[in-house]
Design a protein around this motif. Structure first.
Motif, mmCIF file in Angstrom:
data_model
loop_
_atom_site.group_PDB
_atom_site.id
_atom_site.type_symbol
_atom_site.label_atom_id
_atom_site.label_comp_id
_atom_site.label_asym_id
_atom_site.label_seq_id
_atom_site.Cartn_x
_atom_site.Cartn_y
_atom_site.Cartn_z
ATOM 1 N N PRO A 82 -1.842 -10.843 -3.970
ATOM 2 C CA PRO A 82 -2.771 -9.754 -3.668
ATOM 3 C C PRO A 82 -2.064 -8.602 -2.963
ATOM 4 C CG PRO A 82 -3.033 -11.522 -2.083
ATOM 5 C CD PRO A 82 -2.086 -12.023 -3.128
ATOM 6 N N ARG A 83 -2.685 -7.418 -3.001
ATOM 7 C CA ARG A 83 -2.093 -6.227 -2.408
ATOM 8 C C ARG A 83 -2.942 -5.742 -1.229
ATOM 9 N NH1 ARG A 83 -1.276 -5.686 -7.919
ATOM 10 N NH2 ARG A 83 -3.221 -4.531 -8.269
ATOM 11 N N PHE A 84 -2.256 -5.359 -0.179
ATOM 12 C CA PHE A 84 -2.921 -4.864 1.028
ATOM 13 C C PHE A 84 -2.378 -3.466 1.327
ATOM 14 C CE2 PHE A 84 -2.653 -9.439 1.199
ATOM 15 C CZ PHE A 84 -3.917 -9.839 1.604
ATOM 16 N N TYR A 85 -3.230 -2.459 1.209
ATOM 17 C CA TYR A 85 -2.838 -1.085 1.509
ATOM 18 C C TYR A 85 -3.176 -0.781 2.970
ATOM 19 C CZ TYR A 85 -2.451 -0.315 -3.548
ATOM 20 O OH TYR A 85 -2.093 -0.381 -4.874
ATOM 21 N N VAL A 86 -2.202 -0.232 3.687
ATOM 22 C CA VAL A 86 -2.407 0.110 5.093
ATOM 23 C C VAL A 86 -2.054 1.571 5.302
ATOM 24 C CG1 VAL A 86 -1.703 -0.328 7.466
ATOM 25 C CG2 VAL A 86 -1.930 -2.229 5.885
ATOM 26 N N ALA A 87 -2.957 2.295 5.956
ATOM 27 C CA ALA A 87 -2.722 3.701 6.303
ATOM 28 C C ALA A 87 -3.186 3.922 7.734
ATOM 29 C CB ALA A 87 -3.460 4.632 5.350
ATOM 30 N N ALA A 88 -2.781 5.039 8.313
ATOM 31 C CA ALA A 88 -3.190 5.366 9.678
ATOM 32 C C ALA A 88 -4.700 5.548 9.742
ATOM 33 C CB ALA A 88 -2.483 6.635 10.151
ATOM 34 N N ALA A 89 -5.262 5.295 10.916
ATOM 35 C CA ALA A 89 -6.716 5.349 11.093
ATOM 36 C C ALA A 89 -7.289 6.725 10.794
ATOM 37 C CB ALA A 89 -7.077 4.921 12.509
ATOM 38 N N THR A 90 -6.463 7.756 10.935
ATOM 39 C CA THR A 90 -6.937 9.127 10.684
ATOM 40 C C THR A 90 -6.569 9.629 9.287
ATOM 41 O OG1 THR A 90 -4.904 9.944 11.730
ATOM 42 C CG2 THR A 90 -6.861 9.760 13.127
ATOM 43 N N ASP A 91 -6.017 8.752 8.453
ATOM 44 C CA ASP A 91 -5.535 9.158 7.129
ATOM 45 C C ASP A 91 -6.409 8.533 6.042
ATOM 46 O OD1 ASP A 91 -4.112 10.048 4.967
ATOM 47 O OD2 ASP A 91 -2.409 8.690 5.264
ATOM 48 N N ASN A 92 -7.543 9.154 5.783
ATOM 49 C CA ASN A 92 -8.446 8.646 4.744
ATOM 50 C C ASN A 92 -8.009 9.059 3.339
ATOM 51 O OD1 ASN A 92 -10.282 7.396 6.578
ATOM 52 N ND2 ASN A 92 -11.133 9.414 7.057
ATOM 53 N N MET A 93 -7.301 10.173 3.230
ATOM 54 C CA MET A 93 -6.888 10.684 1.926
ATOM 55 C C MET A 93 -5.958 9.698 1.208
ATOM 56 S SD MET A 93 -7.291 13.138 -0.207
ATOM 57 C CE MET A 93 -7.971 14.459 0.810
ATOM 58 N N SER A 94 -5.033 9.090 1.948
ATOM 59 C CA SER A 94 -4.085 8.157 1.327
ATOM 60 C C SER A 94 -4.799 6.948 0.743
ATOM 61 C CB SER A 94 -3.043 7.706 2.352
ATOM 62 O OG SER A 94 -2.215 8.781 2.733
ATOM 63 N N LEU A 95 -5.782 6.429 1.459
ATOM 64 C CA LEU A 95 -6.520 5.274 0.952
ATOM 65 C C LEU A 95 -7.356 5.649 -0.273
ATOM 66 C CD1 LEU A 95 -7.664 3.432 4.200
ATOM 67 C CD2 LEU A 95 -5.734 2.920 2.703
ATOM 68 N N GLN A 96 -7.849 6.881 -0.316
ATOM 69 C CA GLN A 96 -8.588 7.327 -1.495
ATOM 70 C C GLN A 96 -7.680 7.346 -2.716
ATOM 71 O OE1 GLN A 96 -10.462 11.093 -0.638
ATOM 72 N NE2 GLN A 96 -11.644 10.285 1.086
ATOM 73 N N LYS A 97 -6.446 7.817 -2.528
ATOM 74 C CA LYS A 97 -5.484 7.829 -3.633
ATOM 75 C C LYS A 97 -5.133 6.413 -4.074
ATOM 76 C CE LYS A 97 -3.392 12.261 -2.343
ATOM 77 N NZ LYS A 97 -2.147 12.942 -1.884
ATOM 78 N N ALA A 98 -5.042 5.498 -3.109
ATOM 79 C CA ALA A 98 -4.758 4.102 -3.446
ATOM 80 C C ALA A 98 -5.919 3.493 -4.234
ATOM 81 C CB ALA A 98 -4.495 3.306 -2.171
ATOM 82 N N HIS A 99 -7.149 3.835 -3.862
ATOM 83 C CA HIS A 99 -8.322 3.379 -4.606
ATOM 84 C C HIS A 99 -8.255 3.857 -6.060
ATOM 85 C CE1 HIS A 99 -11.164 1.268 -2.003
ATOM 86 N NE2 HIS A 99 -10.786 2.053 -1.007
ATOM 87 N N LEU A 100 -7.926 5.137 -6.260
ATOM 88 C CA LEU A 100 -7.822 5.690 -7.614
ATOM 89 C C LEU A 100 -6.732 4.995 -8.415
ATOM 90 C CD1 LEU A 100 -8.239 9.524 -6.889
ATOM 91 C CD2 LEU A 100 -9.899 7.990 -7.971
ATOM 92 N N LEU A 101 -5.606 4.718 -7.756
ATOM 93 C CA LEU A 101 -4.509 4.021 -8.432
ATOM 94 C C LEU A 101 -4.965 2.639 -8.907
ATOM 95 C CD1 LEU A 101 -1.490 3.665 -9.183
ATOM 96 C CD2 LEU A 101 -1.147 2.788 -6.863
ATOM 97 N N GLU A 102 -5.637 1.907 -8.052
ATOM 98 C CA GLU A 102 -6.086 0.568 -8.417
ATOM 99 C C GLU A 102 -7.125 0.617 -9.535
ATOM 100 O OE1 GLU A 102 -5.118 -2.397 -7.687
ATOM 101 O OE2 GLU A 102 -3.575 -1.842 -6.229
ATOM 102 N N GLU A 103 -7.959 1.632 -9.540
ATOM 103 C CA GLU A 103 -8.938 1.781 -10.618
ATOM 104 C C GLU A 103 -8.230 2.024 -11.955
ATOM 105 O OE1 GLU A 103 -11.674 4.842 -9.610
ATOM 106 O OE2 GLU A 103 -12.541 3.759 -7.908
ATOM 107 N N ASN A 104 -7.183 2.843 -11.927
ATOM 108 C CA ASN A 104 -6.418 3.103 -13.152
ATOM 109 C C ASN A 104 -5.728 1.837 -13.653
ATOM 110 O OD1 ASN A 104 -7.142 5.826 -13.150
ATOM 111 N ND2 ASN A 104 -5.332 6.440 -11.971
ATOM 112 N N VAL A 105 -5.141 1.093 -12.725
ATOM 113 C CA VAL A 105 -4.475 -0.158 -13.106
ATOM 114 C C VAL A 105 -5.492 -1.136 -13.688
ATOM 115 C CG1 VAL A 105 -3.234 -2.175 -12.218
ATOM 116 C CG2 VAL A 105 -2.624 0.119 -11.427
#
Length: 233
Positions: free
Chosen positions: A81-104
């Protein structure tokens, strides 16, 4: 009575010294073993098992570069499994990770590995005073320790954000005490042409990163343990 007390002190002192020396020698031996093994790549096997993977994201260009790397890696089923970690104030990076996983997920015909998206406290925010950062750094370390105990990843993949340093240090300490052998893969940012970032320099000098990759040949010449992989953007 005084002689008996002195005899007891003489008896305990050598024992304490012996135990202390033994512990120090064991610790040194363990560190040397880890440093020797850390530079070796993952052993290939005929039927490779999935590896739990921690992916550390950073704001701005760091996430864009990491997404490019993941576009290649995530087509293989080994990193889950994959665990994405970003800073508490960095919501944009997690949004991009969500999009990447949706594409995969869509490219794999509706099949995808387990993923989680997590946030971690920053040691220091931009413009924060150094005095107040002492408390936030301690909080960030405790939070990083809790995340690593919870996840216990086999692979840590990062490319420069400061949030990766405590996670990588804890991964190294886990190796020391035998909790989990986590292989740390560090990809230096393409923006670093002549010298490493502070995060990269720490992980390189302390030999915490198992595999260290740079995108410019002059960096590989300056840091010979690094691997030159060319431009990843």
């Amino acid at each position: 009575m005084e002689n008996q007390h002195d005899d007891n002190c003489c008896f305990f002192t050598p024992s304490i010294i012996t135990v202390t020396v033994s512990v120090v020698l064991i610790a040194i031996t363990r560190v040397l073993y880890i440093l020797c093994q850390s530079g070796k790549p993952l052993r290939p096997s005929k039927s490779p098992k999935p590896l739990s993977t921690l992916i550390v994201l950073g704001s701005g260009g760091h996430t864009a570069e990491m997404i490019n790397v993941l576009n290649v890696l995530l087509h293989k089923d080994r990193f889950c499994p994959r665990f994405y970690v970003a800073a508490a104030t960095d919501n944009m990076s997690l949004q991009k990770a969500h999009l990447l996983e949706e594409n995969v997920f869509n490219l794999n015909g509706g099949k995808g590995g387990s993923t989680q998206f997590l946030q971690i406290y920053r040691s220091r925010e931009v413009g924060q005073s150094y005095i107040t950062s002492i408390g936030t750094t301690f909080l960030a370390l405790v939070h990083a320790l809790w995340l690593m105990i919870r996840i216990r990843p086999q692979v840590v993949l990062c490319n420069g954000p400061g949030t990766c340093v405590p996670l990588c240090v804890i991964a190294f300490l886990f190796k020391m005490v035998g909790v989990r052998w986590s292989s740390v893969f560090y990809v230096e940012s393409i923006a670093r042409v002549r010298k490493l970032s502070l995060s990269g320099l720490l992980l390189y000098k302390l030999r915490i990163a198992d595999q260290f990759f740079v995108q410019w040949p002059q960096l590989q010449r300056k840091y010979p343990r690094a691997h030159y992989v060319g431009c990843l953007m």
